[in-house]
Design a protein around this motif. Structure first.
Motif, PDB file in Angstrom:
ATOM      1  N   LEU A  48       0.840  -1.197   0.000  1.00 37.42           N
ATOM      2  CA  LEU A  48       0.000   0.000   0.000  1.00 37.42           C
ATOM      3  C   LEU A  48       0.877   1.249   0.000  1.00 37.42           C
ATOM      4  O   LEU A  48       0.633   2.187  -0.759  1.00 37.42           O
ATOM      5  CB  LEU A  48      -0.927  -0.015   1.215  1.00 37.42           C
ATOM      6  CG  LEU A  48      -1.884   1.146   1.371  1.00 37.42           C
ATOM      7  CD1 LEU A  48      -2.776   1.317   0.157  1.00 37.42           C
ATOM      8  CD2 LEU A  48      -2.732   0.943   2.624  1.00 37.42           C
ATOM      9  N   ALA A  49       1.907   1.267   0.824  1.00 38.58           N
ATOM     10  CA  ALA A  49       2.830   2.410   0.866  1.00 38.58           C
ATOM     11  C   ALA A  49       3.511   2.605  -0.481  1.00 38.58           C
ATOM     12  O   ALA A  49       3.655   3.737  -0.957  1.00 38.58           O
ATOM     13  CB  ALA A  49       3.871   2.208   1.965  1.00 38.58           C
ATOM     14  N   ASP A  50       3.927   1.501  -1.114  1.00 37.95           N
ATOM     15  CA  ASP A  50       4.548   1.598  -2.444  1.00 37.95           C
ATOM     16  C   ASP A  50       3.606   2.284  -3.433  1.00 37.95           C
ATOM     17  O   ASP A  50       4.016   3.177  -4.173  1.00 37.95           O
ATOM     18  CB  ASP A  50       4.904   0.210  -2.984  1.00 37.95           C
ATOM     19  CG  ASP A  50       6.074  -0.432  -2.260  1.00 37.95           C
ATOM     20  OD1 ASP A  50       6.872   0.289  -1.630  1.00 37.95           O
ATOM     21  OD2 ASP A  50       6.183  -1.671  -2.323  1.00 37.95           O
ATOM     22  N   ALA A  51       2.349   1.853  -3.446  1.00 43.62           N
ATOM     23  CA  ALA A  51       1.382   2.415  -4.391  1.00 43.62           C
ATOM     24  C   ALA A  51       1.109   3.882  -4.106  1.00 43.62           C
ATOM     25  O   ALA A  51       1.075   4.701  -5.032  1.00 43.62           O
ATOM     26  CB  ALA A  51       0.074   1.622  -4.334  1.00 43.62           C
ATOM     27  N   VAL A  52       0.938   4.230  -2.844  1.00 40.96           N
ATOM     28  CA  VAL A  52       0.646   5.623  -2.487  1.00 40.96           C
ATOM     29  C   VAL A  52       1.788   6.534  -2.910  1.00 40.96           C
ATOM     30  O   VAL A  52       1.575   7.596  -3.498  1.00 40.96           O
ATOM     31  CB  VAL A  52       0.339   5.760  -0.980  1.00 40.96           C
ATOM     32  CG1 VAL A  52       0.317   7.210  -0.536  1.00 40.96           C
ATOM     33  CG2 VAL A  52      -0.994   5.077  -0.650  1.00 40.96           C
ATOM     34  N   VAL A  53       3.006   6.130  -2.644  1.00 36.32           N
ATOM     35  CA  VAL A  53       4.176   6.948  -3.016  1.00 36.32           C
ATOM     36  C   VAL A  53       4.290   7.045  -4.539  1.00 36.32           C
ATOM     37  O   VAL A  53       4.477   8.133  -5.089  1.00 36.32           O
ATOM     38  CB  VAL A  53       5.467   6.383  -2.397  1.00 36.32           C
ATOM     39  CG1 VAL A  53       6.703   7.053  -2.992  1.00 36.32           C
ATOM     40  CG2 VAL A  53       5.446   6.563  -0.883  1.00 36.32           C
ATOM     41  N   GLU A  54       4.153   5.919  -5.231  1.00 29.61           N
ATOM     42  CA  GLU A  54       4.269   5.916  -6.695  1.00 29.61           C
ATOM     43  C   GLU A  54       3.197   6.797  -7.330  1.00 29.61           C
ATOM     44  O   GLU A  54       3.486   7.622  -8.204  1.00 29.61           O
ATOM     45  CB  GLU A  54       4.145   4.484  -7.215  1.00 29.61           C
ATOM     46  CG  GLU A  54       4.251   4.376  -8.716  1.00 29.61           C
ATOM     47  CD  GLU A  54       4.080   2.944  -9.193  1.00 29.61           C
ATOM     48  OE1 GLU A  54       3.520   2.775 -10.292  1.00 29.61           O
ATOM     49  OE2 GLU A  54       4.498   2.012  -8.482  1.00 29.61           O
ATOM     50  N   ALA A  69      10.473   5.867   2.570  1.00 34.13           N
ATOM     51  CA  ALA A  69      10.922   5.332   3.855  1.00 34.13           C
ATOM     52  C   ALA A  69       9.969   5.677   4.994  1.00 34.13           C
ATOM     53  O   ALA A  69       9.848   4.914   5.956  1.00 34.13           O
ATOM     54  CB  ALA A  69      12.321   5.850   4.171  1.00 34.13           C
ATOM     55  N   HIS A  70       9.277   6.811   4.884  1.00 35.82           N
ATOM     56  CA  HIS A  70       8.393   7.247   5.967  1.00 35.82           C
ATOM     57  C   HIS A  70       6.912   6.923   5.740  1.00 35.82           C
ATOM     58  O   HIS A  70       6.110   7.038   6.660  1.00 35.82           O
ATOM     59  CB  HIS A  70       8.555   8.750   6.190  1.00 35.82           C
ATOM     60  CG  HIS A  70       9.907   9.107   6.693  1.00 35.82           C
ATOM     61  ND1 HIS A  70      10.850   9.693   5.890  1.00 35.82           N
ATOM     62  CD2 HIS A  70      10.484   8.934   7.905  1.00 35.82           C
ATOM     63  CE1 HIS A  70      11.955   9.876   6.583  1.00 35.82           C
ATOM     64  NE2 HIS A  70      11.770   9.420   7.805  1.00 35.82           N
TER      65      HIS A  70
END
Length: 126
Positions: A48-54, A69-70
């Motif tokens: 989920l973090a990967d998708a949100v950042v991307e 990282a955060h």
């Protein structure tokens, strides 16, 4: 009809429920989280973090893109609990997994309209 909907000919949300949804989706990571979970139904915090950042970087709306990282920490401590409290997602903090909550048709419609407005982008103004 759920506890937040007002009776009437058309399905409408109470002013309190509408305020809750608007507050919950005020932050871009929360809107992107909702979109991801709407497509995938559930997710662990890392993908989920990967998708949100991307997605956030692809939208390039800010000069300060989110830091990968955060993002898991921000999702865990801020964004997912806010969405959970608003009844939009179910977040298991121990397992660090989130799932889309069962939403009323009126709530789904309002969330869709909010996301449609967000997709317009910052260049279009009233």
């Amino acid at each position: 009809m759920d506890q937040y909907e007002r009776p009437g000919e058309t399905v409408r949300l109470s002013p309190e429920r509408l305020d809750t949804l608007l507050r919950a989706l005020a932050a871009e990571p929360r809107r992107l989280t909702y979109i991801y979970l709407d497509e995938h139904e559930s997710a662990a915090i890392e993908p989920l973090a990967d998708a949100v950042v991307e997605w956030s970087r692809a939208r390039s709306r800010t000069t300060d893109p989110p830091d990968r990282a955060h993002m898991p920490t921000a999702l865990h401590h801020r964004h997912l609990p806010a969405l959970d409290e608003a009844g939009i997602v179910s977040y298991d903090a121990d397992e660090q997994t989130a799932a889309l909550a069962s939403l009323s048709p009126a709530t789904t419609e309002v969330l869709s309209k909010i996301l449609d407005l967000d997709a317009v982008g910052p260049s279009r103004e009233d």
